[in-house]
Structures are given as C-alpha cells and as structure tokens.
Design a protein around this motif. Structure first.
Motif: not given
Length: 90
Positions: A37-38, A42-44, A48-50
């Motif tokens: 979640l953090s 902070d990013g794309d 991040v999920m990929a």
C-alpha cells in the motif's frame, strides 16, 4: 511493455487482494500488505501490482490454477449480483 489490467481491494482485516483482468492474482497480509500500500501511494500503481504478483515484464505472466489460493473466488464480485434461490414445492 507497460503493466496494465491490475486492480486491488483492501479488506477491513488489513489484507490486500490484487486482481489481474478481474481474477485474483495475489493476496497479501500483514507487513507485505502494508508495504504494498505504501509503494502504491509512492509510485506507478500498475507497475507495483505487476511486481507484487511477479509479472514485471520479464516474461511469464499471471497464471491461475483451479487448485490454487483463491480458486473459490470469481473475480471481485462487481459483475455478479447476488442470486436468490427458491425452494421448489411439490
């Protein structure tokens, strides 16, 4: 190639469920969930999920299994309304 088709949901118990094209791809708990979640803030979010599910553009992909975790789940439920069943008389 950019990551796409990811979505996530949080639960009241702190779990994070990551979906790829409507199918459960990964479930995170405790510290990994909070770290995820953090990172999303902070990013794309798609990247991040990929990375969280192991589909970071390095080949392979998100694969499911009928016996794997979450096999009893069918997407995130947004496309399915609850069904009401009536008992047949007779």
């Amino acid at each position: 190639m950019s990551a796409e088709g990811f979505d996530y949901r949080t639960r009241t118990n702190g779990e994070v469920h990551i979906f790829h094209h409507g199918k459960l791809a990964k479930m995170l708990k405790d510290e990994p969930a909070q770290s995820f979640l953090s990172s999303v803030k902070d990013g794309d979010a798609q990247a991040v999920m990929a990375a969280a599910v192991g589909n970071d553009g390095q080949g392979g992909g998100v694969h499911g299994s009928a016996q794997g975790p979450g096999a009893h789940l069918h997407g995130n439920g947004s496309a399915h309304s609850p069904q009401q069943f009536r008992r047949k008389s007779g």
